[in-house]
Design a protein around this motif. Structure first.
Motif, PDB file in Angstrom:
ATOM      1  N   CYS A 239     148.695  96.723 109.514  1.00 37.30           N
ATOM      2  CA  CYS A 239     149.874  97.529 109.842  1.00 37.30           C
ATOM      3  C   CYS A 239     149.902  98.029 111.280  1.00 37.30           C
ATOM      4  CB  CYS A 239     149.953  98.739 108.920  1.00 37.30           C
ATOM      5  SG  CYS A 239     150.211  98.306 107.204  1.00 37.30           S
TER       6      CYS A 239
ATOM      7  N   LYS B  24     147.324 111.545 102.443  1.00 38.84           N
ATOM      8  CA  LYS B  24     148.297 112.339 101.688  1.00 38.84           C
ATOM      9  C   LYS B  24     147.959 113.830 101.713  1.00 38.84           C
ATOM     10  CE  LYS B  24     150.770 108.969  99.125  1.00 38.84           C
ATOM     11  NZ  LYS B  24     150.392 107.862  99.983  1.00 38.84           N
TER      12      LYS B  24
ATOM     13  N   THR C 241     154.034 112.636 101.595  1.00 39.26           N
ATOM     14  CA  THR C 241     155.027 111.565 101.480  1.00 39.26           C
ATOM     15  C   THR C 241     154.720 110.377 102.396  1.00 39.26           C
ATOM     16  OG1 THR C 241     156.335 112.717 103.123  1.00 39.26           O
ATOM     17  CG2 THR C 241     156.942 113.066 100.813  1.00 39.26           C
ATOM     18  N   THR C 242     153.601 110.396 103.088  1.00 45.17           N
ATOM     19  CA  THR C 242     153.347 109.322 104.050  1.00 45.17           C
ATOM     20  C   THR C 242     153.165 107.980 103.349  1.00 45.17           C
ATOM     21  OG1 THR C 242     151.968 108.547 105.860  1.00 45.17           O
ATOM     22  CG2 THR C 242     150.847 109.672 104.053  1.00 45.17           C
ATOM     23  N   ARG C 243     153.495 106.926 104.069  1.00 43.52           N
ATOM     24  CA  ARG C 243     153.270 105.582 103.524  1.00 43.52           C
ATOM     25  C   ARG C 243     151.887 105.069 103.872  1.00 43.52           C
ATOM     26  NH1 ARG C 243     158.406 102.496 105.662  1.00 43.52           N
ATOM     27  NH2 ARG C 243     158.778 104.431 106.789  1.00 43.52           N
TER      28      ARG C 243
ATOM     29  N   TRP D 290     159.055  97.987 102.599  1.00 43.43           N
ATOM     30  CA  TRP D 290     158.881  99.438 102.783  1.00 43.43           C
ATOM     31  C   TRP D 290     157.401  99.797 102.852  1.00 43.43           C
ATOM     32  CZ3 TRP D 290     161.342 103.588 104.300  1.00 43.43           C
ATOM     33  CH2 TRP D 290     160.938 104.862 103.904  1.00 43.43           C
ATOM     34  N   ASN D 291     156.574  99.118 102.076  1.00 45.68           N
ATOM     35  CA  ASN D 291     155.148  99.417 102.058  1.00 45.68           C
ATOM     36  C   ASN D 291     154.328  98.427 102.875  1.00 45.68           C
ATOM     37  OD1 ASN D 291     154.916 101.762 100.198  1.00 45.68           O
ATOM     38  ND2 ASN D 291     156.041 100.352  98.876  1.00 45.68           N
TER      39      ASN D 291
ATOM     40  N   PHE E 229     147.480 103.081  97.462  1.00 40.61           N
ATOM     41  CA  PHE E 229     148.751 103.553  98.013  1.00 40.61           C
ATOM     42  C   PHE E 229     149.237 104.828  97.350  1.00 40.61           C
ATOM     43  CE2 PHE E 229     148.823  99.150  99.303  1.00 40.61           C
ATOM     44  CZ  PHE E 229     149.470  99.173 100.520  1.00 40.61           C
TER      45      PHE E 229
ATOM     46  N   PHE F  79     151.072 104.768  94.518  1.00 45.88           N
ATOM     47  CA  PHE F  79     152.446 104.446  94.136  1.00 45.88           C
ATOM     48  C   PHE F  79     152.901 105.299  92.966  1.00 45.88           C
ATOM     49  CE2 PHE F  79     151.467  99.957  95.729  1.00 45.88           C
ATOM     50  CZ  PHE F  79     152.138 100.175  96.920  1.00 45.88           C
TER      51      PHE F  79
END
Lengths: 256, 973
Positions: free
Chosen positions: B528, B570, B575-577, B768-769, B838, B840
């Motif tokens: 990323c 987190k 709310t971070t990805r 998005w992820n 993650f 999720f």
């Protein structure tokens, strides 16, 4: 008897591993197949030598073959070395693939009927470097009593990966495009690798224990000759041969 | 002069002659009628000219094909056969055969006559038979006998006719024996001629049709496609094909067609043909063709064209400039001709959107009905609201029917990119827009609720003032704040953040930077993030430009914050990805040491903070945040539940030029923008210039490139500057043009299936992820393997990369996937890169599940694989194969001691893999997972163990599956 000959083979192989860079291969100097299109009366020959300049790299530690009991057994007294740069006693290079890279465009040559063989023996590939024609059959043999998989990772040719669990099992494959070089590896034994030069004509050779090569039966003309070494890269040379001429060329790779 | 009028007046009315008056007006009437007919037939029918040109060209192109087809013919054979055919036909027409034919006709008539007579006789027989039976029942013996006698006589008559019929049929047969060989021979010879002639007769037929085709309007009616301004449905009529006749004709594609245009419709072509003759002209026309239309889209430049022309002309090379001079004036017209008649450039797209069903204007817009004028037909007139969408702007029409689609590639790249940029730049954070996926309601950028623990005030100040100056990779725009405004914003953020009471968990050993680099490069950060060694390219949130670029962090962030962030992202921002890579404390220390190492300091602007504790000053900072909408992308304490700052863009694409404010922008700026974009190969859409050079396209591009360009002393503009490149602005403008809320009748809409919905939300989810940063799915993504190739220095980077997840839906059990997505555990011991945790939500896991299943054509539902039972008939064979293939040589079971063992633990299979999957996988692993180390044991479907289970590879794969599924214990999940 069979056990004895295996032992003998191991011993003989071991001898060469310790003094040279591998078992003496049948130098692959023959041009695969006769070309009917070439007039024998005017055919020329290119011979040459691939020299090495610099210090020969040390062969380092023996390859760890313990993970497979069979490989370990075969190399108990003859350790296996990974020598991508294989310098002969006369300061020449072994396992250099020499081929005509340009100058034969548009010409067609008859396809040899015999196949090229690559053998997995003693947890190694024999030969380590070889040439093959586009469309020519490659017969892949596993002489070991252990599982090998031959994983050809061509970029222009399709990748294939075949498991060979049986001893003396033979699988036949071929390549449909020119590619310098198609690398092979065995995923079970990570040290095992080999390279195939796939060309669309019979003018190629692999240097042997004296670093020389011969490319005979060439129609007179101007050619680009290329020499490929797995670690040291590729060198090119323009060569013009007249009818019946026998030309000697020399190429030198520098050590890294 | 007017004497005659006087004279006439003096004549009594009864005696005046009206002949002259009548003659005059009849003349006028006649001429008017003539003019009306002429106007109707010719002037107002420019399409007729196009159609005749089209058919002319078609005849030419077919003629060329015909000449080629004729060249390969065996003329002698055809000639001999034709001779034979005409001889045989002559024989057929000759008196001998004709006589036989007339005899046959006579016999046939006889058969008909006699059959009728026999039928008559039979009815009489039936009648007398009735009388006989009737009289017999009445015991009237005499009458019965008489009837019987009569019946017998009539039967004899009937039989006589029967015999005559048979006789006539025999005669027909004998006549047929003479005729049949002759007629069969004619058919046979004809068939031989046909097969030798190949396509020649078909081509000749086509040429005839093209020559005699009537000129007529060709139209498609789309029933109830539109809705009028009063809400009534109305049909749409597209007559585009009246001129654009070659849209699906493969003749109007390729070099022949292009050369045909030049040969026929340019004076340069005519000149070359006239002076050099057809044969010598061909290569010259070829050069002109390439100069104009190019080979594979590469047209020749003027100088290239000249030299190519000279070599084609040989000794006449001095003629080159004459030809080029003629040619240069006609280029535009010739390109126009190709556009009119040429085949649609995306035929495979057209197959899915047949113009016979969907029309043309549904995508291209324009005035489909108009035929009287080219400009009018394309809708380039002042009061037509939907002018033709030129250049890439036509891509915006995809949205009309396919709203909500995540991706329009490969057919419509610009709108796909524009839509992504619109999302990635966070445009929707300030502008309301209907077309945004669900989870985009989450904030696009980093949370600023606790930012004081992460960044120093000096850094924040410099960053706000000039984000892209500090990090060229950033998507953060420049709001062009004054020093005081920036100071106030920092003051507000610091005070709001302090109130949060967040304490970072800074507990990690001081690490080693070199080790940290290695950890960072191996565990998956590079999926990323870009780094100095592996810089990110582009500003789409994809691949390694997804997360912030990891450079210049030393003077930016504090160590306690970084340690806490790396340990559990987190904790700082729920709310971070950013996922957790489950780093150990030692690893965290090392990575922090690497990221914060010296020599990586950003240059900060000199600034003194004097009012950081001042509450009133913080309030003025809040005012700036409100005015410039920082809260749109960032989560900021005190700015929850704010509405979107700016105007809705839901119908922006149909704004008229009068609805756009142009400020005080000088006219020449407008034309320069157009010229510039055309020169970089991104032509803006065509508009009619009602007011100078003002049009939608120019306005939008100017606004995107320089958001406050239309500001005046009366109108304040606050949009931030995203420093968009030309292509970024262009892509977004293509997307914005699509925002038109165009009404399309339901029967034409993409109604969306459950599968399509699952695919669309899944594609949004993986983007998005950034699953696609590491994994390849549906043929895209997985760019991390390029970096792995460099880092690991291995030729087979794919084997060291995260797996391709396209087959996931068919491969793994649903329960397992749910568990894995929530809390991943290693499957492939040789991989250093980790599947992150993650966190999720349940709904996100469901989206992923449905997506993977949809890719594989499977549906979502509660499924259990516990009931799988091995086939006892295969058990013994399976065990032998399992040993023979030496599976456990690589697939180590139990604790993995040697990571070079290189294959997943087979004991996991039982609770992980779907039973149907394993034989699929064994068949050809490389076809499913490119680059896998798993070999195929069944190349070309052949088993290496012919003595087991009858050598049946299907059975053997199932047997191996049974063995694998029986290994280990069922793990409870």
């Amino acid at each position: 008897m069979r056990k004895f000959s295996l032992l003998l083979a191991v011993l003989v192989t071991g001898y060469f591993f310790t003094v040279g860079c591998g078992k003496k291969e049948e130098a692959n100097n023959e041009t695969a197949g006769e070309s009917a299109a070439v007039d024998a009366a005017t055919a020329a020959t290119i011979t040459g030598k691939i020299s090495f300049e610099g210090t020969a790299p040390s062969k380092g530690d023996p390859v760890k073959v313990d993970a497979d009991a069979k490989c370990k057994e075969m190399h108990a007294s003859s350790p296996l070395y990974n020598t991508p740069v294989c310098v002969n006693a006369n300061n020449t290079l072994k396992n250099v693939f020499v081929y005509v890279k340009a100058g034969l465009e548009g010409k067609k040559f008859p396809m040899p009927t015999e196949s090229v063989e690559i053998n997995q023996q003693g947890c190694e590939y024999h030969p380590h470097v070889f040439g093959i024609r586009v469309g020519q059959k490659l017969s892949i043999k596993n002489s070991d009593a252990t599982l090998h998989n031959i994983h050809a990772r061509g970029v222009t040719n399709a990748e294939f990966n075949v498991g060979q669990p049986n001893q003396n099992m033979v699988t036949t494959k071929s390549f449909d495009k020119v590619e310098i070089m198609v690398p092979f590896r065995c995923d079970v034994h990570s040290w095992m690798n080999a390279f195939a030069g796939v060309v669309d004509h019979p003018y190629f050779a692999v240097t042997g224990d004296d670093g020389t090569f011969t490319i005979p039966n060439l129609p007179p003309g101007t050619y680009t000759l290329a020499a490929w070494q797995e670690k040291l890269g590729t060198q090119e040379l323009s060569v013009t041969v007249a009818a019946k001429e026998k030309k000697d060329v020399a190429l030198t790779f520098k050590g890294q | 002069m007017f004497g005659w009028l006087k004279k006439r007046k003096s004549t009594p009315v009864e005696e005046r002659s009206y002949a002259g008056v009548y003659a005059f007006w009849s003349g006028v009437l006649f001429l008017t009628t003539m003019w009306a007919v002429w106007n109707e037939v010719s002037t107002r029918r420019p399409w007729k000219e196009y159609q005749s040109q089209f058919y002319e060209m078609k005849v030419d192109l077919l003629g060329k094909r015909l000449a080629e087809a004729r060249q390969g013919l065996d003329r002698d054979a055809i000639k001999a056969l034709s001779k034979e055919l005409s001889a045989t036909k002559a024989k057929w027409e000759g008196p001998e055969i004709q006589k036989v034919i007339s005899e046959e006709d006579r016999f046939k008539r006889e058969v008909i006559d006699f059959t009728r007579e026999r039928a008559n006789a039979k009815s009489k027989v039936d009648a007398t038979n009735y009388l006989y039976e009737h009289n017999t029942r009445l015991m009237d013996a005499a009458e019965a006998a008489a009837s019987r006698k009569e019946r017998t006589a009539l039967e004899a008559v009937m039989n006589a006719f029967e015999a005559k019929i048979e006789d006539a049929e025999r005669k027909i047969d004998s006549v047929d024996a003479i005729l049949a060989p002759v007629s069969l021979h004619i058919k046979d010879v004809q068939a031989q001629i046909d097969s030798l002639s190949g396509p020649v007769p078909v081509l000749e037929g086509k040429i005839d049709i093209a020559r005699t085709a009537p000129l007529e309007i060709k139209q498609v009616i789309l029933e109830a496609f539109d809705r009028s301004n009063w809400g009534m449905t109305k049909s749409r009529i597209d007559r585009c094909q009246t001129c654009h006749m070659g849209w699906n004709d493969s003749l109007f594609l390729g070099v022949d067609f292009e050369e045909g245009i030049i040969s026929k419709y340019s004076s340069a072509g005519a000149y070359v043909h006239k002076n050099y003759g057809a044969k010598a002209a061909a290569p010259v026309i070829g050069v002109l063709q390439q100069a104009l239309f190019g080979k594979e889209g590469m047209a020749l430049s003027d100088s290239e064209a000249k030299s190519a022309l000279e070599s084609a002309l040989g000794k006449n090379k001095d003629d080159a400039s004459t030809i080029l001079k003629k040619f240069s004036g006609e280029k535009e017209r010739l390109i126009g001709l190709k556009k009119v008649f040429g085949t649609h450039p995306q035929l495979d797209l057209i197959k899915k959107h047949n113009p016979e069903k969907f029309g043309c204007t549904s995508c291209h817009a324009g005035q489909g009905m108009a035929l009287s004028d080219v400009e009018q037909a394309h809708g380039f007139e002042e009061h037509w609201d939907a002018p033709l969408l030129t250049s890439h702007y036509v891509e915006g029409s995809c949205v009309n029917c396919h709203a909500g689609r995540a991706e329009f590639a490969p057919y419509a790249q610009w709108i796909s990119t524009g839509k992504k940029l619109f999302q990635d730049f966070g445009c929707y954070s300030c502008h309301d827009n209907v077309d945004v996926p669900d989870f985009r309601t989450m904030k696009q950028a980093a949370s600023l609720r606790r930012v004081a623990s992460k960044l120093t005030p000096s850094f924040m100040f410099s960053w706000i003032k000039n984000p892209s100056g500090m990090n060229p990779h950033t998507r953060m725009p420049n709001s062009m704040l004054s020093d005081d405004q920036a100071d106030a914003v920092v003051t507000y953020l610091t005070q709001a953040s302090d109130a949060e009471g967040y304490v970072p968990d800074a507990n990690a050993p001081a690490g080693n930077a070199a080790k940290g680099k290695s950890v960072l490069e191996h565990v998956g950060c590079l999926g990323c993030h870009g780094t100095k060694d592996f810089p990110a390219a582009g500003r789409l949130k994809e691949g390694n430009s997804f997360g912030p670029h990891l450079s210049g962090l030393a003077g930016k962030i504090t160590r306690p914050w970084l340690v806490d962030w790396l340990k559990n992202p987190k904790h700082y921002s729920p709310t971070t990805r950013m996922p957790s890579l489950r780093l150990t404390d030692a690893e965290v220390g090392d990575v922090a040491a690497y990221l914060l190492q010296d020599g990586d300091q950003p240059t900060l602007l000199p600034h003194e903070f004097t009012r950081l504790q001042d509450k009133a000053w913080a309030d003025s900072g809040a005012k700036v945040i409100t005015d410039y909408g920082c809260y749109g992308c960032h989560s900021i304490k005190g700015f929850e539940d704010r509405n979107k700052l700016s105007v809705s863009l839901a119908e922006f694409g149909k704004k008229l030029v009068q609805q756009l404010s142009w400020g005080t922008i000088p006219e020449d700026t407008l034309s320069k923008v157009r010229e510039h974009f055309a020169s970089v190969g991104l032509p803006l859409g065509k508009s009619i210039n009602a007011h100078h050079d003002e049009d939608w396209y120019t306005w939008t591009i100017l606004k995107l490139k320089n958001p406050r360009i239309f500001q005046t002393d009366q109108i304040v503009q606050r949009m931030s500057n995203f420093s968009m490149s030309d292509s970024e602005a262009y892509a977004i403008s293509v997307y914005l043009r699509s925002l038109r809320k165009t009404y399309v009748a339901p029967q034409f809409l993409d109604q969306g299936t459950a599968v399509q919905t699952a695919l669309d939300s899944g594609r949004n989810f993986v983007r998005w992820n950034n699953c696609v940063g590491c994994h390849k799915v549906e043929g895209a993504g997985g760019s991390v393997s390029e970096r792995i190739k460099v880092i690991e220095n291995v030729p087979d980077a794919l084997a060291y990369s995260p797996p391709i997840i396209t087959p996931e839906g068919a491969k793994v059990q649903e329960q397992w996937l749910t568990q894995f997505l929530r809390s991943p555990s290693p499957i492939r011991p040789w991989l250093q890169i980790r599947m992150p945790t993650f966190g999720f939500t349940d709904s996100m896991v469901t989206i992923a599940q449905k997506y993977f299943l949809a890719i594989q054509g499977q549906t979502w539902g509660e499924k259990s694989y516990d009931s799988f039972t091995p086939d006892p008939a295969l058990a013994a064979g399976g065990q032998i194969l399992f040993t023979k293939f030496q599976c456990i040589k690589c697939h180590q079971m139990g604790a993995v001691t040697d990571v070079t063992s290189l294959a997943p633990n087979l004991q996991l299979a039982r609770s992980r893999l779907k039973p149907d999957w394993i034989p699929e996988w064994l068949r050809d692993p490389n076809a499913i997972q490119q680059g896998t180390r798993m070999p195929s044991f069944f190349p070309d479907g052949q088993s290496p163990a012919p003595d087991i289970l009858g050598g049946d590879s299907q059975k053997q794969m199932k047997a191996l599956r049974d063995v694998v599924m029986s290994l280990g214990k069922k793990k409870s999940v």
